[in-house]
Scaffold this active site. Sequence first.
Site, short mmCIF file in Angstrom:
data_model
loop_
_atom_site.label_atom_id
_atom_site.label_comp_id
_atom_site.label_asym_id
_atom_site.label_seq_id
_atom_site.Cartn_x
_atom_site.Cartn_y
_atom_site.Cartn_z
N HIS A 8 0.83 -1.22 0.00
CA HIS A 8 0.00 0.00 0.00
C HIS A 8 0.86 1.26 0.00
O HIS A 8 2.04 1.23 0.31
CB HIS A 8 -0.97 0.04 1.18
N HIS A 87 3.80 7.37 3.37
CA HIS A 87 4.76 6.26 3.39
C HIS A 87 4.40 5.25 2.30
O HIS A 87 3.32 5.31 1.71
CB HIS A 87 4.80 5.58 4.77
N GLU A 136 7.61 1.42 5.09
CA GLU A 136 7.00 0.40 5.97
C GLU A 136 7.24 -0.96 5.37
O GLU A 136 7.13 -1.14 4.14
CB GLU A 136 5.50 0.67 6.10
C1 LIG Z 1 -2.40 1.94 9.63
C2 LIG Z 1 -1.38 1.27 10.46
C3 LIG Z 1 -0.01 1.08 9.80
C4 LIG Z 1 -0.15 0.04 8.68
O1 LIG Z 1 -0.48 -1.09 9.09
O2 LIG Z 1 0.02 0.32 7.48
C5 LIG Z 1 0.57 2.39 9.35
O3 LIG Z 1 0.92 2.66 8.22
S1 LIG Z 1 0.71 3.55 10.63
C6 LIG Z 1 1.46 5.02 9.85
C7 LIG Z 1 1.82 6.05 10.91
N1 LIG Z 1 2.92 5.58 11.74
C8 LIG Z 1 4.21 5.91 11.44
O4 LIG Z 1 4.51 6.65 10.51
C9 LIG Z 1 5.27 5.30 12.35
C10 LIG Z 1 6.67 5.57 11.83
N2 LIG Z 1 6.96 6.99 11.84
C11 LIG Z 1 7.73 7.54 12.86
O5 LIG Z 1 8.21 6.86 13.74
C12 LIG Z 1 7.94 9.05 12.79
O6 LIG Z 1 6.95 9.62 11.94
C13 LIG Z 1 9.37 9.45 12.27
C14 LIG Z 1 9.59 8.95 10.84
C15 LIG Z 1 10.43 8.88 13.19
C16 LIG Z 1 9.46 10.97 12.26
O7 LIG Z 1 9.10 11.38 13.56
P1 LIG Z 1 9.81 12.65 14.26
O8 LIG Z 1 11.29 12.52 14.12
O9 LIG Z 1 9.22 12.80 15.63
O10 LIG Z 1 9.23 13.83 13.38
P2 LIG Z 1 10.02 15.01 12.71
O11 LIG Z 1 8.98 15.89 12.08
O12 LIG Z 1 10.99 15.60 13.68
O13 LIG Z 1 10.79 14.26 11.52
C17 LIG Z 1 12.18 14.11 11.47
C18 LIG Z 1 12.57 14.32 10.00
O14 LIG Z 1 11.94 13.29 9.20
C19 LIG Z 1 11.08 13.90 8.24
N3 LIG Z 1 9.87 13.08 8.13
C20 LIG Z 1 8.95 12.84 9.09
N4 LIG Z 1 7.95 12.05 8.61
C21 LIG Z 1 8.25 11.81 7.31
C22 LIG Z 1 7.61 11.08 6.28
N5 LIG Z 1 6.44 10.45 6.48
N6 LIG Z 1 8.20 11.03 5.06
C23 LIG Z 1 9.39 11.67 4.85
N7 LIG Z 1 10.07 12.40 5.78
C24 LIG Z 1 9.47 12.46 7.00
C25 LIG Z 1 10.75 15.28 8.78
O15 LIG Z 1 10.43 16.15 7.72
C26 LIG Z 1 12.07 15.65 9.43
O16 LIG Z 1 12.98 16.00 8.43
P3 LIG Z 1 13.64 17.47 8.45
O17 LIG Z 1 12.46 18.43 8.44
O18 LIG Z 1 14.48 17.52 7.21
O19 LIG Z 1 14.41 17.52 9.74
CO LIG Z 2 0.90 1.73 6.32
#
Ligand SMILES: CC[C@@H](C(=O)O)C(=O)SCCNC(=O)CCNC(=O)[C@H](O)C(C)(C)COP(=O)(O)OP(=O)(O)OC[C@H]1O[C@@H](n2cnc3c(N)ncnc32)[C@H](O)[C@@H]1OP(=O)(O)O
Ligand SMILES: [Co+2]
Length: 146
Positions: A8, A87, A136
Amino acid sequence: MKLGRLNHIGVATPDLDASIAFYRNVMGATDVTEPFVLESQQVRVCFVNTPGENGTAGTQIELLQPTSSDSAVGKWLEKNPLGGQHHICYEVPDIHAAKAWFEGLGKRVLGEPRIGAHGTLIFFVHPKDMGGQLTEIMETPKDGHH
Ligand SMILES: CC[C@@H](C(=O)O)C(=O)SCCNC(=O)CCNC(=O)[C@H](O)C(C)(C)COP(=O)(O)OP(=O)(O)OC[C@H]1O[C@@H](n2cnc3c(N)ncnc32)[C@H](O)[C@@H]1OP(=O)(O)O
Ligand SMILES: [Co+2]
């Protein structure tokens, strides 16, 4: 590791019902599942099933609305208020072997594998280690049902 099926594409939205209407009315989606809440990921989620070839299941758009602003998707929406691609999820036959693979390459696997929306184990690899793409990895459902 071998590249597996694209299970997905996760699409975040501030309004799940509006996104469902969008996929139905703009994209012509006819197969959308009932939304449900997955507390462990603090999301309300549903799937838009896309058609596959000759009867096989196509891939899915996974629509995600955060249940709390203090969550992965909630935080992401603060920077991307319209929502959009969040993602990408690929299937693997063995989630633990896949986790060891990414860790062996020095990539940050986020937390321990946990049950995802398809009822199988999932984990995420940090976007900064994946060319900017939050990735993922999901264990293929045993019954082959997607
Ligand atoms: C429906 C259930 C399940 C399934 O079965 O399919 C799912 O899909 S659940 C989906 C939601 N859950 C998750 O996304 C869990 C994993 N994600 C995380 O752990 C966090 O989102 C992260 C990736 C660790 C980021 O968290 P954090 O560090 O607290 O946020 P920041 O805003 O500080 O981000 C740091 C840095 O990373 C960039 N970022 C954040 N999210 C994404 C993203 N989705 N894609 C790309 N880049 C991302 C963010 O922009 C920051 O970068 P800089 O701004 O350059 O510092
Ligand atoms: Co998902």
